[in-house]
Motif scaffolding. Structure first.
Motif, short mmCIF file in Angstrom:
data_model
loop_
_atom_site.label_atom_id
_atom_site.label_comp_id
_atom_site.label_asym_id
_atom_site.label_seq_id
_atom_site.Cartn_x
_atom_site.Cartn_y
_atom_site.Cartn_z
N GLU A 94 0.82 -1.32 0.05
CA GLU A 94 0.09 -0.02 0.03
C GLU A 94 0.99 1.21 0.17
OE1 GLU A 94 -3.65 1.78 2.67
OE2 GLU A 94 -2.77 -0.19 3.15
N CYS A 142 4.95 0.68 4.88
CA CYS A 142 4.77 -0.61 5.35
C CYS A 142 5.83 -1.51 5.30
CB CYS A 142 3.35 -1.13 4.36
SG CYS A 142 2.16 -0.09 4.55
N HIS A 154 7.13 -3.56 8.90
CA HIS A 154 6.17 -4.42 9.44
C HIS A 154 5.80 -5.53 8.66
CE1 HIS A 154 2.62 -2.23 7.88
NE2 HIS A 154 2.01 -3.33 7.93
N VAL A 155 5.74 -5.18 7.32
CA VAL A 155 5.33 -6.44 6.35
C VAL A 155 6.46 -7.46 6.69
CG1 VAL A 155 5.03 -7.35 4.23
CG2 VAL A 155 3.81 -5.15 4.97
N ASP A 165 6.07 -9.34 9.77
CA ASP A 165 4.87 -10.63 9.62
C ASP A 165 5.36 -11.76 8.95
OD1 ASP A 165 3.81 -8.79 11.36
OD2 ASP A 165 2.22 -8.32 10.02
N THR A 181 -2.94 -11.49 3.91
CA THR A 181 -3.71 -11.01 4.96
C THR A 181 -2.85 -9.81 5.64
OG1 THR A 181 -3.19 -12.80 6.27
CG2 THR A 181 -5.21 -13.04 4.93
N ILE A 182 -1.68 -9.88 5.48
CA ILE A 182 -0.94 -8.90 6.10
C ILE A 182 -1.16 -7.43 5.96
CG2 ILE A 182 1.71 -8.10 6.37
CD1 ILE A 182 2.65 -10.92 5.72
N ALA A 183 -1.08 -6.74 7.02
CA ALA A 183 -1.65 -5.16 6.77
C ALA A 183 -0.57 -4.64 6.04
CB ALA A 183 -1.74 -4.51 8.05
N GLY A 184 -1.13 -4.01 4.87
CA GLY A 184 -0.22 -3.20 3.91
C GLY A 184 -0.09 -3.89 2.59
#
Length: 156
Positions: free
Chosen positions: A75, A79, A82-83, A86, A127-130
């Protein structure tokens, strides 16, 4: 950055060809003492020139028949950290690179089969945010796998 000399390069070449060569043999090939080889290798490790020594296990024998490369679109570039954190939690992801070009991240990922791959993508990676989207490339054959050549001055 730490400088390496010709003796370091000779040691690195020998060990990159076969990391299990005894230091006694490396010393004989380099015409130095075993202690000198040991000290050099330790310095190369301490200075992050040698990044490790490991056995390469054939993933097929562990049940991972499918090697894929997954391009990940984020996105926002912010990001990325943190991606990556994860992604570290997914054991089938064995490499992760921040890249230029069509993707923001390029992953090397192993799966047991197509169903496992789809599950990894749908329930974990995507499903990982970003993460906005992914594109998967299935590897049909790994034709070349090697370390970079180590040049020694007298060979130029």
């Amino acid at each position: 950055m730490e400088k390496i000399d010709q003796l370091d390069r000779k040691i690195l070449r020998i060990l990159s060809d076969n990391a299990r060569v005894p230091f006694k043999e490396v010393a004989a090939l380099c015409k130095v003492s075993r202690a000198a080889v040991h000290q050099r290798v330790q310095r190369l490790i301490d200075n992050h020139i040698i990044l490790g020594s490991s056995f390469d296990v054939n993933p097929v024998y562990l049940g991972y028949a499918l090697l894929t490369y997954v391009g990940v679109h984020l996105e926002h570039s912010k990001c990325y950290p943190h991606v990556v954190e994860d992604l570290k939690a997914i054991p089938e992801v064995v490499e992760c690179h921040c890249v230029t070009g069509s993707y923001d991240i390029l992953l090397k990922l192993y799966a047991h089969d197509n169903a496992h791959l789809m599950s990894l993508l749908n329930t974990q990676v995507q499903t990982i945010a970003g993460v906005v989207s992914t594109e998967t490339l299935v590897c049909l054959d790994e034709s070349i796998r090697r370390e970079l050549p180590i040049q020694i001055a007298d060979e130029k």
